[in-house]
Motif scaffolding. Sequence first.
Motif, PDB file in Angstrom:
ATOM      1  N   ARG A  70     -53.276  -6.531  24.803  1.00 18.31           N
ATOM      2  CA  ARG A  70     -52.519  -5.295  24.999  1.00 18.31           C
ATOM      3  C   ARG A  70     -52.025  -5.134  26.434  1.00 18.31           C
ATOM      4  O   ARG A  70     -51.318  -4.171  26.746  1.00 18.31           O
ATOM      5  N   LEU A  78     -50.154   2.693  23.769  1.00 17.85           N
ATOM      6  CA  LEU A  78     -49.218   1.618  23.406  1.00 17.85           C
ATOM      7  C   LEU A  78     -48.057   2.196  22.621  1.00 17.85           C
ATOM      8  O   LEU A  78     -48.116   3.327  22.123  1.00 17.85           O
ATOM      9  N   PHE A  79     -47.007   1.384  22.458  1.00 19.17           N
ATOM     10  CA  PHE A  79     -45.845   1.806  21.677  1.00 19.17           C
ATOM     11  C   PHE A  79     -45.336   0.620  20.865  1.00 19.17           C
ATOM     12  O   PHE A  79     -45.247  -0.504  21.361  1.00 19.17           O
ATOM     13  N   TYR A 117     -43.179   9.199  26.207  1.00 19.67           N
ATOM     14  CA  TYR A 117     -42.523   8.086  25.508  1.00 19.67           C
ATOM     15  C   TYR A 117     -41.014   8.225  25.628  1.00 19.67           C
ATOM     16  O   TYR A 117     -40.447   9.275  25.318  1.00 19.67           O
ATOM     17  N   THR A 143     -49.997  -5.121  29.739  1.00 21.09           N
ATOM     18  CA  THR A 143     -48.553  -4.923  29.801  1.00 21.09           C
ATOM     19  C   THR A 143     -48.092  -4.864  31.253  1.00 21.09           C
ATOM     20  O   THR A 143     -48.860  -4.502  32.150  1.00 21.09           O
ATOM     21  N   ASP A 146     -42.496  -2.086  29.160  1.00 21.83           N
ATOM     22  CA  ASP A 146     -42.525  -2.739  27.854  1.00 21.83           C
ATOM     23  C   ASP A 146     -43.103  -1.848  26.770  1.00 21.83           C
ATOM     24  O   ASP A 146     -42.931  -2.120  25.581  1.00 21.83           O
ATOM     25  N   GLU A 147     -43.803  -0.792  27.178  1.00 13.45           N
ATOM     26  CA  GLU A 147     -44.341   0.174  26.214  1.00 13.45           C
ATOM     27  C   GLU A 147     -43.463   1.413  26.119  1.00 13.45           C
ATOM     28  O   GLU A 147     -43.759   2.309  25.320  1.00 13.45           O
TER      29      GLU A 147
END
Length: 776
Positions: free
Chosen positions: A138, A127-128, A180, A140, A160-161
């Motif tokens: 959670r 996740l972010f 990321y 997504t 979205d993350e």
Amino acid sequence: MMRRTIYTCYSLLLATVLLPGTISCTSRCGTVDESRLSYIDTRVGTAPSATHTAGLFGRDTEEYGQTLPAVLEPNGMNFWTAQTRDTEEKCIAPYYYADTLLQGFRNSHWIVGGCTQDYGSMTLMPLFGKLRCQPEARSTRFSHEKETATPAYYTVSLPDENIYAEMTGRSRSAIFRFTYSKAGKGYLVVNPNSDEGQGYICIDTLNNQIYGYNPVHRIYQGWGKSAGYSGYFIIQFQKKLTDYGVFRGDSLSPGVIQIGDAAQIGAYVEFDVTEGEEVLVKAASSFTDRDGALKNLKAEIPHWDFGQTCTELRQMWEKHLSAIDVETERLADKEMFYGAFYRASFLPHTFNDIDGRYPSFANGTPICQLPEGETYYEDYSMWDTYRALHPMINLLFPTKGGDMMQSLVHKYEQGGWLPIFPCWNSYTAAMIGDHCISAISDAYCKGIRNFDVDKAYEGMRKNAFETPSNLDEYKNGMGRRALTSYLEYGYIPLEDGVPDAFHTKEQVSRTLEYAYDDFALAQMARALGKTDDYQALIRRAANYRNVIDPRTGYAQGRHADGTFLNDANAFNFARFITEGAPCHYTWYVPQDPYGLMASMGGKDKYVAKLDSMFSEQRYWHGNEPCHQVAYMFNYAGEPWKTQRAVRHVMETEYLNEPGGLSGNDDAGQMSAWYMFAAMGFYPVCPGTPYYILASPSFPSFTLNLESGKKFTVKARNASQRNIYIQSATLNGKPYTRNYITHQDIVNGGVMEFVMGDKPNKEWGAAAEDCPPTVIE
């Protein structure tokens, strides 16, 4: 329609979609060359059926292929898969194509293509920005347009993350790469998937790892009871942690390192990420203990090189798929064939650790130790897979086939009875029949000897002649259901409701299947010189006649006093038939089609009934009892009808799209059927050395046999229209038989057909060209 993708090039964290066969693309998984893997999209079968006969017979879960877009070694321990459904509940697969939210990545042990349960799994999720722990919270967005699904490499963009996720792995372990696109807080959430609330998880901050376990529970016999062992897991990460904790439901416990014996539990870790940073995570599992999981990880992925692991797995798959080389200009044919090959490579799956340890069958304890080099396999969906999947393994990978039979021997030694339908390392009576006998007999018939034949026969014979004296053992799934009635009457009468089974009643289907199993065991008894057993079993192999109503020629329910039901029910679902109608099961006499003809009143009536299976849309390919039906014309000297029917089934029951399977893939049986059909021959009666010929659909294909020999089939003029055999040769000599032997294939050589768009009704039609009688 799904968009075809293979490996992805990496550019600005977005996947560039490639067409099949694209070459020399440097991806994040290494250089992609044209390969067999490039034809496979692992999402086929993850949506409701869109085939021609969708909904004709099956409903609800029967309309789903129930497959997975998994990363795995062929017949490996774990099926590493994206998860869109959070449960191990029966008949709910981890992933469905129609879902739009991703919950994480699971080390699934789902009996792929079935309607059973997952077990012993865990799920991890990157996740972010915001920590959310429960799977629904959670979840997504993801898009299939930015998803790549192959057997060796899975990627998906999670917008979205701000994460680009990649996954590859080995049998017992996996490595993930999460990139990321923004700087900030990253998270990894892990939960044991215990629906019973009996899992455990712990954070080891000293060694940068999370470990835990998920206890396994049974269904069918002993529903809900402990199977005596757990799925253990370990997750390792490189990043320095900035925070950590555990959770239960929506309640977080920062700084706490362990939690267990409650529902909806898990652990999380937090870390800082920079823009464009890659975060690597490794995971592994074991069915023995935490040390087993750690050893598995160290042995299979001792490094942090994602590309190396991906390359290793791709090479394994290329070697596996190279057992069959297909030559055709039709890209769709290669996609269909190698996609089926992928789905026929899940089960049975590896169950032991890298050091050979595994939990003993039926109890979980003690921990057993395999001899060096041997693999212990589990999850035999045997009612389905004895028909085509195990014969395919025996043909292409006989050493593996022998190991699978030796695993059945181990189960017999440890549990006291040869299992009927062994799943989650336990006895079940989930389905009918006694088809471990068929699988072992077929392996022996095909010359496979790397298993304890004498011990195997001992267990097979016990199943055929004895019933547990202890009622608790019988209720636990040991022994044949209703064997006492079967031996007394020569069939199972309607008065015996078969109460101690998941499928109660189904008396006629049970009779037919036991008669076949007795035949298969008789063949092994004869080969081993067990003359008395052979004589008794071969007589019982004719028990099918006792449930074919001479008034109609169809299977019918029969009372203990010998009278048949008077109901006109041949084309309706009936409780004395398993998952179908009497017209489906009437053809379940693979050991004696000629005797079946006589029971029906002769060849003409036999052929008329066979014709009606297709002309009246009675054929149901989505469930296994019909799988040999299209090939039964050969026994009547009308092989051209088999050629037509098999091609029709291939064209109408299979598509290369998410809804491309006409029913549950059933542990690869549906896909193995397709493979045999495309090659033009099929093992109608496992336990005999004969394959029934149909219509080869490729201009050429070659079996690269384990012995080093090659068997090539050429079909001149083969096309979607030219489906009929005009003539054939084997190693240059004219060939008129409408069957071929196993020995013909394993000897190596070339078989060549001339194909046309009109049937040659003379080829293969003579009595001497039909398959031989194999029952007295």
